[in-house]
Design an enzyme around this catalytic site. Sequence first.
Site, PDB file in Angstrom:
ATOM      1  N   GLY A  58    -132.263  43.832  -8.579  1.00 34.68           N
ATOM      2  CA  GLY A  58    -133.470  44.128  -9.339  1.00 34.68           C
ATOM      3  C   GLY A  58    -134.728  43.382  -8.767  1.00 34.68           C
ATOM      4  O   GLY A  58    -135.738  43.611  -9.187  1.00 34.68           O
TER       5      GLY A  58
ATOM      6  N   GLU B 161    -126.816  41.397  -6.248  1.00 31.74           N
ATOM      7  CA  GLU B 161    -126.499  42.745  -5.916  1.00 31.74           C
ATOM      8  C   GLU B 161    -127.725  43.714  -5.668  1.00 31.74           C
ATOM      9  O   GLU B 161    -128.060  44.516  -6.242  1.00 31.74           O
ATOM     10  CB  GLU B 161    -125.876  43.404  -7.003  1.00 31.74           C
ATOM     11  N   PRO B 162    -128.602  43.046  -4.462  1.00 33.22           N
ATOM     12  CA  PRO B 162    -129.725  43.760  -4.292  1.00 33.22           C
ATOM     13  C   PRO B 162    -129.459  45.235  -3.456  1.00 33.22           C
ATOM     14  O   PRO B 162    -128.458  45.449  -2.825  1.00 33.22           O
ATOM     15  CB  PRO B 162    -130.302  43.021  -3.212  1.00 33.22           C
ATOM     16  N   GLY B 163    -130.271  46.108  -3.991  1.00 30.07           N
ATOM     17  CA  GLY B 163    -130.296  47.406  -3.472  1.00 30.07           C
ATOM     18  C   GLY B 163    -131.672  47.621  -2.800  1.00 30.07           C
ATOM     19  O   GLY B 163    -131.822  47.437  -1.711  1.00 30.07           O
ATOM     20  N   ARG B 164    -132.715  47.883  -3.652  1.00 30.45           N
ATOM     21  CA  ARG B 164    -133.848  48.151  -3.202  1.00 30.45           C
ATOM     22  C   ARG B 164    -134.563  47.164  -2.079  1.00 30.45           C
ATOM     23  O   ARG B 164    -135.128  47.502  -1.202  1.00 30.45           O
ATOM     24  CB  ARG B 164    -134.921  48.168  -4.484  1.00 30.45           C
TER      25      ARG B 164
ATOM     26  N   TYR C  87    -140.815  58.814 -12.144  1.00 27.46           N
ATOM     27  CA  TYR C  87    -141.169  57.443 -12.979  1.00 27.46           C
ATOM     28  C   TYR C  87    -142.478  57.007 -12.381  1.00 27.46           C
ATOM     29  O   TYR C  87    -143.149  56.249 -12.718  1.00 27.46           O
ATOM     30  CB  TYR C  87    -140.556  56.214 -12.108  1.00 27.46           C
TER      31      TYR C  87
ATOM     32  N   CYS D 149    -141.735  75.140  -6.150  1.00 22.74           N
ATOM     33  CA  CYS D 149    -142.517  75.701  -7.328  1.00 22.74           C
ATOM     34  C   CYS D 149    -142.339  75.087  -8.450  1.00 22.74           C
ATOM     35  O   CYS D 149    -141.414  75.432  -9.366  1.00 22.74           O
ATOM     36  CB  CYS D 149    -141.766  77.314  -7.447  1.00 22.74           C
TER      37      CYS D 149
ATOM     38  N   TYR E 225    -133.625  54.853  -2.857  1.00 26.50           N
ATOM     39  CA  TYR E 225    -133.941  55.966  -3.898  1.00 26.50           C
ATOM     40  C   TYR E 225    -134.513  57.131  -3.445  1.00 26.50           C
ATOM     41  O   TYR E 225    -135.394  57.695  -4.260  1.00 26.50           O
ATOM     42  CB  TYR E 225    -134.355  55.108  -4.843  1.00 26.50           C
TER      43      TYR E 225
END
Length: 432
Positions: A249, A291-294, A335, A362, A391
């Site tokens: 996070g 647990e880093p992702g971003r 978002y 479209c 992401y």
Amino acid sequence: MILYPHFDVNEKGHLTIGGADAVELAERFGTPAYIIDENVVRARCREYLTAAAESFGKDALPLYASKALCFTEMYRIAKEEGMGIDCVSSGELYTARRAEFPAERIYFHGNNKTDADIALAMDMGVGRIVVDNTDELDAVSAEALRRGITQGILLRITPGIDPHTHRAVVTGNVDSKFGSAIATGQALEIVQRAINASGVELVGLHCHIGSQIFDIEPFSDAADIMVRFIAEIKEKLGCEIRELNLGGGLGVAYTEDDAQISYADSIAKIGKIVRSFCSEHNITAPRVILEPGRSLVAAAGATLYTVGSVKEITGFRNYISVDGGMPDNPRYALYQSQYTALIANRASEARDYVATLAGRCCESGDLLGENMKIQRAKRGDILAVLVTGAYNYSMASNYNRIPRPPVILVKDGEARVAVKRESFEDIVRNDI
Ligand SMILES: *Cc1c(COP(=O)(O)O)cnc(C)c1O
């Protein structure tokens, strides 16, 4: 430098990504294309590994939350760097296995693992299954019993924190599809059930409070609540919790308005806080896992597009349309996420034009951003959206039957394909 040192401008006035000329990349690989600077990913891994070892001891294991950006070569990079990984589906497990990722360093997440997911995880021998709820605990226990193994598990706990209010709101996030809440008593119940269950060994607890967090307070609040809970478990149930996974996070700067935080500093602060809470409650400090992702992959990436139509609606606004959009980056549609965009072939010119970036689907919500500062654009220009490493590819779809872009890894100015561009034949592959 634009936002980060690996985004720069060369003598031709072209954007460079990790030393590679973005206009040349677009010519060679076509557009749209995801470009990832491998050195940045590796440097972020090392920052987490070093800081975690310093703060939590030699056996600390930062996990890459691989849902952020998932393909075989990415798992190979995480493996080479010595990271653990967090997988959330059988598809991610399958890809990790293809990369020969060491199974004992895999943590398997998800709020609704199917029996097939649990079976694949056990076939592979994953180190930990992060169990979400009692139904799942029973299913994991039954499958482990059937196989005659003992599966190491963590329990996902809902500490009840809204990371954006900067305070523990004990009822705040209790209403969640994830985990068991401390506030309702369900967390203590599932701990008790796990202790008594056969085939599983309760090793630790997990919580994940949210994403794009720039302050330490939410982590500090979470650590406080979780350490109190660990003390309660020890006191009431006599069980020692050895691992505390505080989730991912930490935030990433997407625009010049966002703060850039030091992950090493944040980890050091979290480590200090956990240790002090543990000594306050008189418990042995558990092995802390992040647990880093971003924050491992977002800044490393950029997406290259070709500009199509430019439309100025008098009295309203300016639209720049590109050859991608929500299928390759759904984050604005989902978002209203903010990005930085520029014209890569005229990157040294001032971004003094204001435009809405439109995709080609479209769907009127198919935008990459509104009222963005950018250079004046014309058909054929190469447009770059920065900080798309997380992401984007992992959330990409084939909406409107648009093939997904390739993923190109750049390292020291050299580029290689990590994921090929989808073809129309790929799109119809499963059609009967
Ligand atoms: C998504 C997720 C992460 C990673 O979050 P980031 O904001 O990308 O760091 C970590 N752990 C769990 C359980 C997640 O669902």
